[in-house]
Design an enzyme around this catalytic site. Structure first.
Site, PDB file in Angstrom:
ATOM      1  N   LYS A 115      40.591  -0.411  34.315  1.00  0.00           N
ATOM      2  CA  LYS A 115      41.617  -1.242  34.454  1.00  0.00           C
ATOM      3  C   LYS A 115      42.936  -0.721  33.920  1.00  0.00           C
ATOM      4  O   LYS A 115      43.909  -1.154  34.438  1.00  0.00           O
ATOM      5  CB  LYS A 115      41.113  -2.607  34.049  1.00  0.00           C
ATOM      6  N   LYS A 197      29.402  -1.780  46.607  1.00  0.00           N
ATOM      7  CA  LYS A 197      29.248  -3.277  46.898  1.00  0.00           C
ATOM      8  C   LYS A 197      30.247  -4.095  47.372  1.00  0.00           C
ATOM      9  O   LYS A 197      31.314  -3.631  47.415  1.00  0.00           O
ATOM     10  CB  LYS A 197      28.821  -3.794  45.342  1.00  0.00           C
ATOM     11  N   LYS A 200      35.110  -8.921  46.544  1.00  0.00           N
ATOM     12  CA  LYS A 200      36.177  -9.925  47.002  1.00  0.00           C
ATOM     13  C   LYS A 200      37.599  -9.316  46.955  1.00  0.00           C
ATOM     14  O   LYS A 200      38.596  -9.763  47.559  1.00  0.00           O
ATOM     15  CB  LYS A 200      36.076 -11.246  46.464  1.00  0.00           C
TER      16      LYS A 200
END
Ligand code: TRP
Length: 334
Positions: A115, A197, A200
């Site tokens: 991140k 995967k 969202k």
């Protein structure tokens, strides 16, 4: 919460909508768990602000997240569903646990490295100490089991280490949690890059199906799903796109993969994709209808939010007050 049942804690970030992957991989099975376990479902809005959020969007998505869980069959009267920011005990315990977490441990977290690369303009201290807050979430409730995906295993491992460290430094205080890998749900992959995967937060909207997508949108996304060029509807490692669609079909219909393959014997990819879209649309229809009802009932949802936060706070305080005493904070004068 009854004392005999085991406690399951699950935290989810309210980024975007719940996907078909979340639904088939977890939610659909969790509706079975609510009888056997005491479950807490926490919308971790405090974790979300470790990266910049648009405030109105975060507020809206947090509420929508709770409503989607309820629409999917999680009973808010049997489970504790709440916003992390409404239960200040999370922040209070997180501070204390920060003081029991080493820089070296946090430095090893792959999600932090990841991140901080993706948000190089905002590598804040909260992003770095995020795992201590996550440990607090879990340890506050004497959690037995935590359902986690691969990406969160390292954080759970750290939560266990922190619990053990604290217990050894004082006396047994925290239950040491385990990962929960229950009845395996379907592992649903991206419709555009089927080796990845379904997520969202994918930038490509065609890569995921949200459980609130309209029938038209669902049909369009399946029509565009990436497949391959050999026109054979067969489950195989070298056919990730087709295998993913078979998986989705089988998870919804309850048919085995072999039976599912047979259903499409001799059919083309176009028909196959539409058939998968159709079972998805039918599966989600009742959920979407319930969601629309919930949207109208503001007072009901408000009541859930308020009462569940109070229950969570009551439970959290049992642990927090012990911790505060053990580290040497003076008793509150009442
Ligand atoms: N870090 C988790 C994620 O990004 C969310 C989370 C926060 C969580 N606290 C938790 C998950 C506690 C399980 C238990 O997915």
């Amino acid at each position: 919460m009854s004392d005999k049942k085991k406690v399951i804690f699950s935290g989810m970030q309210p980024s975007g909508h719940v996907t078909l992957g979340n639904y088939l991989g977890a939610l659909k099975n969790w509706t079975d768990l609510q009888e056997d376990y005491n479950c807490l479902f926490c919308v971790v809005d405090m974790h979300s602000i470790t990266v910049r959020q648009d405030p109105p969007t975060l507020r809206r998505l947090s509420r929508e997240f709770l409503m989607q869980y309820i629409a999917a069959g999680i009973n808010p009267e049997e489970n504790i569903m709440y916003y992390q920011s409404h239960v200040p005990e999370h922040a209070e315990l997180a501070w204390i646990l920060n003081c029991f977490t080493y820089m070296g441990e946090l430095n090893r977290m792959t999600q932090f490295k990841d991140k901080s690369q993706r948000h190089a303009e905002n590598i804040n201290a909260g992003l770095f100490t995020y795992p201590a807050l996550m440990a607090a979430d879990i340890l506050l409730y004497q959690t037995d089991l935590v359902p986690v995906g691969d990406d969160q295993k390292q954080h759970l491992e750290l939560a266990r280490d922190i619990a053990i460290r604290f217990n050894n430094a004082y006396s047994p205080t925290f239950k040491v949690p385990e990962g929960y890998f229950g009845k395996a749900g379907a592992r649903v992959m991206s419709l555009q890059e089927p080796n990845k995967k379904m997520s969202k937060s994918d930038e490509d909207e065609n890569a995921f199906v949200s459980i609130l997508d309209s029938p038209d949108v669902i049909a369009r996304k399946f029509k565009r799903a990436v497949t391959d060029s050999d026109n054979e509807i067969r489950f195989s490692e070298d056919k990730p796109g087709i295998s993913n669609l078979l998986n989705i079909y089988s998870a919804i219909t309850g048919k085995s993969i072999e039976e599912s393959e047979k259903d499409f014997d001799g059919k083309g990819y176009g028909d196959f994709k539409m058939a998968v879209a159709e079972v998805v649309i039918d599966e989600l229809r009742p959920l979407q209808d319930r969601y629309k009802e919930l949207e109208k009932d503001k007072a009901y949802i408000d009541g859930i939010i308020k009462e569940n936060a109070q229950t969570a706070s009551y439970l959290a305080n049992k642990t927090l007050s012990k911790v505060q005493r053990k580290v040497g904070f003076p008793p509150k004068i009442r």
